[in-house]
Enzyme design. Sequence first.
Site, PDB file in Angstrom:
ATOM      1  N   SER A 118       0.841  -1.197   0.000  1.00 34.03           N
ATOM      2  CA  SER A 118       0.000   0.000   0.000  1.00 34.03           C
ATOM      3  C   SER A 118       0.881   1.254   0.000  1.00 34.03           C
ATOM      4  CB  SER A 118      -0.961  -0.040   1.196  1.00 34.03           C
ATOM      5  OG  SER A 118      -1.975   0.926   1.072  1.00 34.03           O
ATOM      6  N   HIS A 159      -5.428  -0.913  -3.971  1.00 38.52           N
ATOM      7  CA  HIS A 159      -6.849  -1.089  -3.635  1.00 38.52           C
ATOM      8  C   HIS A 159      -7.765  -0.675  -4.796  1.00 38.52           C
ATOM      9  CE1 HIS A 159      -4.761  -1.275   0.122  1.00 38.52           C
ATOM     10  NE2 HIS A 159      -4.617   0.034   0.225  1.00 38.52           N
TER      11      HIS A 159
END
Length: 204
Positions: A118, A159
């Site tokens: 991330s 994501h």
Amino acid sequence: MTEMLLLSRWLGAVPAFLTARAGPDARVGFVPTASSIYADRAWVDVDRSTLRDQGFTTVELDIESMPASELSVSLDDLDAVFVSGGNVFHLLAAMRDTGFADILTRRVRAGLPYLGASAGACVVGPDIEPLGMLDDPAEAPGLVSTTGLGWIDEVVVPHADGIVSGLAVVDELRTRFADRFALRFLDDDQALLVSGASVSVVSS
């Protein structure tokens, strides 16, 4: 040769990547810095425990409390570095303020395997400006430039399947920034594998 695994969320691709480059019992420097501004850091605990369950040893690197000289020496005993998720703006600010950005850049370019999840994946690109739609830039008030580490030419957008932030935000990010940046959208079960000049998306 630069060796990187840039993960959106899940760490399924880590064993194959890390074992091939550092062995099945690799010592991994674990950098939790991106999450240090939050009270709840559950995802960081999951990353740390997952790496250990996969057979790797994690060595905590709290770059915000360690002097640059100590950070540099600590990398001598590590086989790889893993930078976990959180706020990419805070992460970039901390990496610059502590000198870790330059230290790590030299090591990675010299061949130290890098894994980022991330925010840890986003920070290595040319710029983190587009990530302002996923993370709050105001949480890094001291950051003076959104220019990233520049290890790759693409802005990683994690994501991208919308499970974390919703598809509407991902679509709006694409609309706003696709004409200014090369965007690499990764679903939570994907990772970007970078091995020298070779770049490919793998399952994770």
